[in-house]
Structure formats: C-alpha cells, structure tokens
Design a protein around this motif. Structure first.
Motif, PDB file in Angstrom:
ATOM      1  N   GLU A  81      10.612   6.668   9.581  1.00 49.80           N
ATOM      2  CA  GLU A  81      11.052   8.129  10.000  1.00 49.80           C
ATOM      3  C   GLU A  81      10.516   9.075   9.416  1.00 49.80           C
ATOM      4  OE1 GLU A  81      14.977   6.402  10.158  1.00 49.80           O
ATOM      5  OE2 GLU A  81      14.830   6.308  12.205  1.00 49.80           O
ATOM      6  N   LYS A  82      10.832   8.888   8.044  1.00 47.68           N
ATOM      7  CA  LYS A  82      10.172   9.649   7.195  1.00 47.68           C
ATOM      8  C   LYS A  82       8.979  10.700   7.123  1.00 47.68           C
ATOM      9  CE  LYS A  82      10.568  12.035   2.057  1.00 47.68           C
ATOM     10  NZ  LYS A  82      11.698  11.599   1.207  1.00 47.68           N
ATOM     11  N   ALA A  83       8.091   9.107   7.467  1.00 45.64           N
ATOM     12  CA  ALA A  83       6.821   9.775   7.482  1.00 45.64           C
ATOM     13  C   ALA A  83       6.622  10.175   9.057  1.00 45.64           C
ATOM     14  CB  ALA A  83       6.226   8.752   6.863  1.00 45.64           C
ATOM     15  N   GLY A  84       7.418   9.649   9.789  1.00 44.28           N
ATOM     16  CA  GLY A  84       6.742   9.959  11.868  1.00 44.28           C
ATOM     17  C   GLY A  84       5.905   9.345  11.651  1.00 44.28           C
ATOM     18  N   ARG A  85       6.047   7.789  11.361  1.00 42.95           N
ATOM     19  CA  ARG A  85       5.591   7.120  12.128  1.00 42.95           C
ATOM     20  C   ARG A  85       6.802   6.087  12.366  1.00 42.95           C
ATOM     21  NH1 ARG A  85       1.628   5.827   7.113  1.00 42.95           N
ATOM     22  NH2 ARG A  85       0.572   7.848   7.062  1.00 42.95           N
ATOM     23  N   LEU A  86       7.779   5.652  12.745  1.00 40.59           N
ATOM     24  CA  LEU A  86       8.216   4.660  13.063  1.00 40.59           C
ATOM     25  C   LEU A  86       7.860   4.526  14.796  1.00 40.59           C
ATOM     26  CD1 LEU A  86      11.021   2.848  12.846  1.00 40.59           C
ATOM     27  CD2 LEU A  86      11.912   5.162  14.125  1.00 40.59           C
ATOM     28  N   ALA A  87       7.473   5.860  15.992  1.00 42.50           N
ATOM     29  CA  ALA A  87       6.380   5.099  16.951  1.00 42.50           C
ATOM     30  C   ALA A  87       5.872   4.199  16.756  1.00 42.50           C
ATOM     31  CB  ALA A  87       6.134   6.622  17.386  1.00 42.50           C
ATOM     32  N   TRP A  88       4.528   4.464  16.070  1.00 45.41           N
ATOM     33  CA  TRP A  88       3.587   3.170  16.051  1.00 45.41           C
ATOM     34  C   TRP A  88       4.752   2.164  16.138  1.00 45.41           C
ATOM     35  CZ3 TRP A  88       0.623   5.924  11.191  1.00 45.41           C
ATOM     36  CH2 TRP A  88      -0.314   6.967  11.329  1.00 45.41           C
ATOM     37  N   VAL A  89       5.198   1.864  15.233  1.00 47.22           N
ATOM     38  CA  VAL A  89       5.954   0.243  15.202  1.00 47.22           C
ATOM     39  C   VAL A  89       6.386   0.137  16.155  1.00 47.22           C
ATOM     40  CG1 VAL A  89       7.380  -1.385  13.880  1.00 47.22           C
ATOM     41  CG2 VAL A  89       6.263   0.773  12.286  1.00 47.22           C
ATOM     42  N   GLU A  90       7.070   1.053  16.944  1.00 48.35           N
ATOM     43  CA  GLU A  90       7.407   0.802  18.242  1.00 48.35           C
ATOM     44  C   GLU A  90       6.657   0.520  18.913  1.00 48.35           C
ATOM     45  OE1 GLU A  90       9.939   4.398  19.055  1.00 48.35           O
ATOM     46  OE2 GLU A  90      11.677   3.349  17.682  1.00 48.35           O
TER      47      GLU A  90
END
Length: 393
Positions: A170-179
């Motif tokens: 979330e901090k790196a702005g990459r949660l959407a990548w995993v989702e």
C-alpha cells in the motif's frame, strides 16, 4: 495441538472467524497417485488469535462451516502459493474470495520470483521455520505432534506476515498490482475439469478439422478416464500420444499399436476399445466436432528473435528499477508477441505494466531507447537523433 475432528467443534471454531478482517489458510494434501487431490489437513488462523488444524479425513466431519467462511466475501483469505489450495476448495464448491497470495505479493514487493514461504518469513519476520515435516505422509492417522506443530506454524506466521506485506504494498502504491493478479487466480476457467475442454490445456500442432476433432476427442477421453479411475492423466496416456493419435487418426487396433507414443498392446488393454470408439465418433463428422482454434496473427518478422533478446534485457533492467519480479511484468510469450506486433493483446502493454515496461518496450523497438552496459548494470538511455535524420523520417 489436537486437530478438529467433529462438525460441532468445527462450527464453534468458524464462529470465532466470523467478523475477522482476514483468515490465513493452508492445506496439506497428496496427489502423486491420484487425479483428484486428497485433502488431508486444513490449517487456519485469524488476527484475533483463533487458530486450528482441521482434519477433513475424520469420520463423519462436515466441512460446510469452514467452506462458508471461504465463501464469505467480507473476510480476506490469505494463502501462500495459492493455486493448488484454490483448486481444492473450488472442487468443493467454495472459491475463496477475496484472495491474497503472499507469494505473488512478494514478487510485487521485490522479494524475487516465486519466493518460498520459509524464505519470505525469514526475510520479513526474522524467523527460521522447521520444514522437516513437509514431505511426511499426511494421510496417515494419528498425525504426530511434529506434523501438527509444523502445520499450524505455517498459518500462525502467515497471519503475522500478511498485514506487514500488505502495508508495504500500500505504501509503495502496488496493492492494485497484486489485486489484478488475484482476480486471474480465482478465475473459474483456470480450474475447469470439464473433459470436453481438456484439449485447451494442451498445444495442438496442427489445425485441420480432422486433426483437431481427434485431438479433442482423445483429450476428453483421457480426462474422463483419469477422473473416473482417480489416476493422474499421464498414467492413462502421455501428452505426446494425444498429438500422435490426432495426427494418425487410427481406426483399428493394428494402426493404433503401430504408433510410437502409444504403449505397446494398448489397443488390447481395458482402455483400448473405449479410446478407439472415441476416435471413430470424432471422425464421423470432424467439421462439426472439431473446436475452432483462433491462430495468433504474426508478421513473421525475421528480426523478431533479436528484438525478443533485447526486450529480455530491457525487462530485467526495468524490473530491477521497479524492485519487482520480472515474471510479474511480462512473460517470454508476451515479449515474442510484442516483438511482432506493437498492438499485441498482452498484459505488458496495459495498466501498470505498460507504465513499468510496455511503453519503453515499444520505444526500444522504434530505436528511441538504447541499452548501455555501465559496469555490471544495464542502463536504459534515450537515443537523440540528428535533426536531419528526424526530419527525413
């Protein structure tokens, strides 16, 4: 720890999981000699401290309370390397949604490709796991204390690891990548066991109606036989034999026995008559039975091979810059398609992957970027064209 062996105890445990933001899940199963995975143990842990090993082999136990938890979309289900676990629960009618796979998340967080669970725990939690019970026989009862300790530890640490890993993404702005990856992982088509669709998992070498009709029929026959007998597909018939049967289309025992990929005497075995009947049925009307296969359009660019090699170097460089596993951005197949088509229908040319790699991949093809070796590291630099050259183009 004593495993849960009754439906009443399982229901009581599952009540403790209700309302929790997530539950960490793992399984122990065996499938070396079977088609269907034999589920031997389920482990689960929640952030409120509720944790248990569930024995699905206990006489009379009904797994419905736990399957309901997996179906509860208000609870995040956390796995590591989830695909085979998801397959098991999907077969039981309980696709775990929403899903979070810490192995894929680890790839997005810069821990390398397909990082093992113990390595991720070691790096993130500074804990060394005892994996000595990993390859024991999980179907034998009673389970030993060492087995149960090993099994529950997996989800205990997974429940601790998940919030840390998710927070980092979330901090790196990459949660959407995993989702985005999770949606692909819970696609029901990935776990389709319909025999009529079995041919889709294989690679046909020809596309004529006769070949594809037999190819589909033999693949479907093998799938049905493997399911009915609960044996691995390869023990029934190898993949290469399916291709050879489709190419030769034998209609009698002698023709079948001449094939190199078919076991000697196969036509006279208990499988032979049924397989021969399936082939003959497909040949009655190949045009009607054969599936329609859309061939990928390629321009057969003679330089495509060299372009793919350059794209591999670019991918590695951009993956290192982003601190993400290159496999999560693009596959070799993606690179081959991009080399032949700027508008290839691949994930690497859409969304965050396009930002991380795809745009630069197209620039590299156009000669707008260059790869420079700087010591032991590859740098990507823009190519400045001479004014006259740019105007001429």
């Amino acid at each position: 720890m004593t495993p849960i062996t009754t439906t009443a105890d399982l229901a009581a445990f599952c009540n403790q999981l209700k309302g929790q933001p997530f539950v960490a899940v793992d399984t122990e199963f065996m499938r070396e000699t079977t088609y269907w995975p034999m589920l031997c143990l389920i482990q689960a842990a929640a952030p409120n401290g509720a944790e248990a090993c569930i024995d699905p082999l206990a006489p009379g136990i009904d797994l419905s309370p736990f399957l309901d938890v997996l179906r509860d979309t208000s609870i995040q289900k956390v796995f590591h390397a989830a695909r085979q676990d998801v397959e098991i629960f999907n077969n039981l009618g309980a696709m775990p949604r929403p899903l979070f796979d810490t192995q894929i998340a680890g790839m997005a967080a810069g821990f390398g490709e397909q990082i093992a669970y113990d390595a991720l725990v070691r790096q993130m939690l500074k804990i060394d796991l005892d994996k000595s019970s990993r390859f024991t026989d999980w179907s034998r009862r009673p389970l030993s204390d060492n087995q149960l300790t090993y099994a529950i530890a997996d989800v205990t640490h997974l429940a601790r690891l998940y919030p840390v890993l998710r927070g980092s993404l979330e901090k790196a702005g990459r949660l959407a990548w995993v989702e985005e990856e999770m949606e692909a992982l819970i696609d029901p088509e990935l776990y389709d066991v319909n025999p009529e669709n079995a041919w889709k998992r294989l690679r046909p070498r020809k596309h004529s109606a006769k070949y594809m009709a037999v190819f589909k029929a033999v693949a479907a026959w093998r799938e049905r036989t493997a399911q009915t007998r609960d044996q691995p597909r390869g023990r029934i018939l190898k993949d290469d034999a399916i291709d050879e049967l489709a190419a030769q289309a034998p209609t009698d025992a002698a023709a079948m026995d001449r094939l190199r990929g078919v076991p000697k005497g196969f036509s006279g075995s208990k499988f032979g008559p049924d397989l021969m009947a399936a082939i003959k049925e497909a040949l009655r009307d190949p045009e009607a039975y054969a599936p329609v296969v859309e061939r990928e359009k390629t321009n057969h660019n003679p330089a495509a091979g060299a372009v793919v090699e350059l794209l591999k170097v670019l991918l590695k460089a951009r993956a290192e810059d982003a601190g993400v596993a290159s496999k999560l951005i693009a596959t070799v197949s993606d690179l081959e398609k991009i080399a032949n088509d700027d508008n290839a229908d691949v994930g690497a040319l859409t969304g965050w992957r396009k930002d991380a790699f795809g745009t630069d991949a197209l620039k590299l093809k156009r000669g707008e970027l260059a790869l420079v070796l700087d010591g032991t590291r590859v740098r990507v630099v823009e190519v400045r064209r001479a004014p006259k050259q740019a105007a001429a183009e």
